[in-house]
Design a protein around this motif. Sequence first.
Motif, PDB file in Angstrom:
ATOM      1  N   ALA A  42       0.821  -1.216   0.000  1.00 17.66           N
ATOM      2  CA  ALA A  42       0.000   0.000   0.000  1.00 17.66           C
ATOM      3  C   ALA A  42       0.856   1.267   0.000  1.00 17.66           C
ATOM      4  N   LYS A  43       2.075   1.139   0.489  1.00 19.67           N
ATOM      5  CA  LYS A  43       2.982   2.295   0.561  1.00 19.67           C
ATOM      6  C   LYS A  43       3.576   2.654  -0.788  1.00 19.67           C
ATOM      7  N   ASP A  44       3.248   1.908  -1.806  1.00 19.70           N
ATOM      8  CA  ASP A  44       3.953   2.063  -3.078  1.00 19.70           C
ATOM      9  C   ASP A  44       3.021   2.501  -4.211  1.00 19.70           C
ATOM     10  N   PRO A  45       2.274   3.620  -4.015  1.00 22.97           N
ATOM     11  CA  PRO A  45       1.311   3.991  -5.044  1.00 22.97           C
ATOM     12  C   PRO A  45       1.922   4.763  -6.218  1.00 22.97           C
ATOM     13  N   VAL A  46       3.175   5.220  -6.056  1.00 26.10           N
ATOM     14  CA  VAL A  46       3.777   6.084  -7.079  1.00 26.10           C
ATOM     15  C   VAL A  46       4.230   5.265  -8.282  1.00 26.10           C
ATOM     16  N   LEU A  47       3.818   5.689  -9.468  1.00 23.88           N
ATOM     17  CA  LEU A  47       4.204   4.973 -10.681  1.00 23.88           C
ATOM     18  C   LEU A  47       5.418   5.638 -11.323  1.00 23.88           C
ATOM     19  N   VAL A  48       6.179   4.823 -12.032  1.00 26.64           N
ATOM     20  CA  VAL A  48       7.299   5.318 -12.835  1.00 26.64           C
ATOM     21  C   VAL A  48       6.741   6.292 -13.874  1.00 26.64           C
ATOM     22  N   SER A  49       7.467   7.358 -14.157  1.00 25.16           N
ATOM     23  CA  SER A  49       6.967   8.401 -15.075  1.00 25.16           C
ATOM     24  C   SER A  49       6.658   7.834 -16.461  1.00 25.16           C
ATOM     25  N   GLU A  50       5.746   8.520 -17.153  1.00 29.97           N
ATOM     26  CA  GLU A  50       5.344   8.061 -18.493  1.00 29.97           C
ATOM     27  C   GLU A  50       6.535   8.075 -19.455  1.00 29.97           C
ATOM     28  N   PHE A  51       7.396   9.077 -19.304  1.00 28.18           N
ATOM     29  CA  PHE A  51       8.589   9.165 -20.156  1.00 28.18           C
ATOM     30  C   PHE A  51       9.456   7.915 -19.999  1.00 28.18           C
ATOM     31  N   LYS A  52       9.703   7.520 -18.728  1.00 25.14           N
ATOM     32  CA  LYS A  52      10.542   6.342 -18.479  1.00 25.14           C
ATOM     33  C   LYS A  52       9.834   5.058 -18.948  1.00 25.14           C
ATOM     34  N   GLN A  53       8.501   5.026 -18.773  1.00 23.87           N
ATOM     35  CA  GLN A  53       7.745   3.845 -19.225  1.00 23.87           C
ATOM     36  C   GLN A  53       7.892   3.652 -20.734  1.00 23.87           C
ATOM     37  N   LEU A  54       7.791   4.757 -21.500  1.00 27.28           N
ATOM     38  CA  LEU A  54       7.917   4.672 -22.963  1.00 27.28           C
ATOM     39  C   LEU A  54       9.331   4.234 -23.349  1.00 27.28           C
ATOM     40  N   LYS A  55      10.309   4.748 -22.605  1.00 24.57           N
ATOM     41  CA  LYS A  55      11.707   4.373 -22.858  1.00 24.57           C
ATOM     42  C   LYS A  55      11.914   2.868 -22.605  1.00 24.57           C
ATOM     43  N   LEU A  56      11.335   2.343 -21.517  1.00 26.57           N
ATOM     44  CA  LEU A  56      11.456   0.914 -21.199  1.00 26.57           C
ATOM     45  C   LEU A  56      10.826   0.049 -22.288  1.00 26.57           C
ATOM     46  N   GLU A  57       9.689   0.512 -22.802  1.00 32.38           N
ATOM     47  CA  GLU A  57       9.000  -0.237 -23.869  1.00 32.38           C
ATOM     48  C   GLU A  57       9.870  -0.251 -25.133  1.00 32.38           C
ATOM     49  N   LYS A  58      10.438   0.917 -25.455  1.00 34.80           N
ATOM     50  CA  LYS A  58      11.262   1.041 -26.656  1.00 34.80           C
ATOM     51  C   LYS A  58      12.537   0.207 -26.550  1.00 34.80           C
ATOM     52  N   GLU A  59      13.071   0.110 -25.329  1.00 35.94           N
ATOM     53  CA  GLU A  59      14.359  -0.575 -25.135  1.00 35.94           C
ATOM     54  C   GLU A  59      14.216  -1.991 -24.582  1.00 35.94           C
ATOM     55  N   ALA A  60      13.001  -2.534 -24.644  1.00 39.91           N
ATOM     56  CA  ALA A  60      12.751  -3.861 -24.051  1.00 39.91           C
ATOM     57  C   ALA A  60      13.673  -4.928 -24.639  1.00 39.91           C
ATOM     58  N   GLN A  61      13.801  -4.926 -25.962  1.00 42.45           N
ATOM     59  CA  GLN A  61      14.647  -5.950 -26.594  1.00 42.45           C
ATOM     60  C   GLN A  61      16.109  -5.774 -26.180  1.00 42.45           C
ATOM     61  N   LYS A  62      16.574  -4.533 -26.180  1.00 43.12           N
ATOM     62  CA  LYS A  62      17.961  -4.245 -25.789  1.00 43.12           C
ATOM     63  C   LYS A  62      18.220  -4.711 -24.353  1.00 43.12           C
ATOM     64  N   ASN A  63      17.250  -4.465 -23.458  1.00 42.00           N
ATOM     65  CA  ASN A  63      17.439  -4.841 -22.049  1.00 42.00           C
ATOM     66  C   ASN A  63      17.508  -6.352 -21.863  1.00 42.00           C
ATOM     67  N   TRP A  64      16.695  -7.102 -22.627  1.00 42.59           N
ATOM     68  CA  TRP A  64      16.782  -8.566 -22.531  1.00 42.59           C
ATOM     69  C   TRP A  64      18.079  -9.081 -23.153  1.00 42.59           C
ATOM     70  N   ASP A  65      18.502  -8.428 -24.229  1.00 42.88           N
ATOM     71  CA  ASP A  65      19.755  -8.822 -24.866  1.00 42.88           C
ATOM     72  C   ASP A  65      20.934  -8.625 -23.898  1.00 42.88           C
ATOM     73  N   LEU A  66      20.915  -7.501 -23.179  1.00 43.17           N
ATOM     74  CA  LEU A  66      21.975  -7.230 -22.197  1.00 43.17           C
ATOM     75  C   LEU A  66      21.911  -8.213 -21.028  1.00 43.17           C
ATOM     76  N   PHE A  67      20.682  -8.597 -20.662  1.00 42.20           N
ATOM     77  CA  PHE A  67      20.500  -9.601 -19.607  1.00 42.20           C
ATOM     78  C   PHE A  67      21.229 -10.895 -19.996  1.00 42.20           C
ATOM     79  N   TYR A  68      21.042 -11.338 -21.243  1.00 43.08           N
ATOM     80  CA  TYR A  68      21.699 -12.581 -21.680  1.00 43.08           C
ATOM     81  C   TYR A  68      23.204 -12.379 -21.895  1.00 43.08           C
ATOM     82  N   LYS A  69      23.602 -11.156 -22.225  1.00 46.39           N
ATOM     83  CA  LYS A  69      25.043 -10.876 -22.350  1.00 46.39           C
ATOM     84  C   LYS A  69      25.716 -11.027 -20.981  1.00 46.39           C
ATOM     85  N   ARG A  70      25.061 -10.491 -19.938  1.00 49.59           N
ATOM     86  CA  ARG A  70      25.622 -10.567 -18.579  1.00 49.59           C
ATOM     87  C   ARG A  70      25.591 -11.981 -18.019  1.00 49.59           C
TER      88      ARG A  70
END
Length: 268
Positions: free
Chosen positions: A22-50
């Motif tokens: 209940a203490k966690d009602p704040v959402l990540v900003s819309e700008f960051k959300q759009l960035k995460l969506e755009k970079e989803a493939q890159k982030n998974w690729d980096l996950f497998y690289k690591r």
Amino acid sequence: GAFQKKGHSARVLSPEEAERLAKDPVLVSEFKQLKLEKEAQKNWDLFYKRNSTNFFKDRHWTTREFQELKACREFADQKLTILEAGCGVGNCLFPLLEEDLNIFAYACDFSPRAVEYVKKNALYSSERCKVFQCDLTKDDLLDNIPADSVDVVTLIFVLSAIHPDKMHLVLKNIYKVLKPGKCVLFRDYGLYDHAMLRFKSSSKLGENFYVRQDGTRSYFFTEEFLSQLFKAEGYEQVVNEYVQRETVNRKEDLCVPRVFLQSKFQKP
């Protein structure tokens, strides 16, 4: 030790857990959300690289948990065609090919690096397996798999990594290659799983939807949400239930509550 039960009732939170969520009602900003969506493939690729091929354990439980892999055969040595949608580096795929010699598998993943790891695996053989890179929300599976040709689709810890607004596109895509009367076998994170309760504040993207520090995302399913999602795309529900496991770490005196949703949906 581990204790497991299956059923239709969601896990009940302790008062402390409820207060923490209940203490966690704040959402990540819309700008960051759009960035995460755009970079989803890159982030998974980096996950497998690591993590290379070392992060997930080989899933030797698949045939035990999903008896349908045997049950959907009309005769003992019938050749089955399966699709593993979101295969990662093959932790589910290769144990399955080893255990069952009468399987031909299509396998795809969002991450080009994960697909390369599958191809480099000593167990990979183009006679038994076809692996390809695919964004299930927009790349047509029919480019690689004939329509109505697959006996079983496994969707294991995959849908949770996709934005909830796009999940229906994955199910629509899979529907085209699945034979009528055949099933999607689903297993993924359930509501109030231990992983959900461990997210720090400022990592919430939406209801039951969070981002990890590495930019990969995770959704936690309710039985109702999943049921509506599949039914809206024309599937019939066969099984849809929570699997609650309590893993006890005796050394540290910790009880870790795991919650998964394990389900089976059929194309009429």
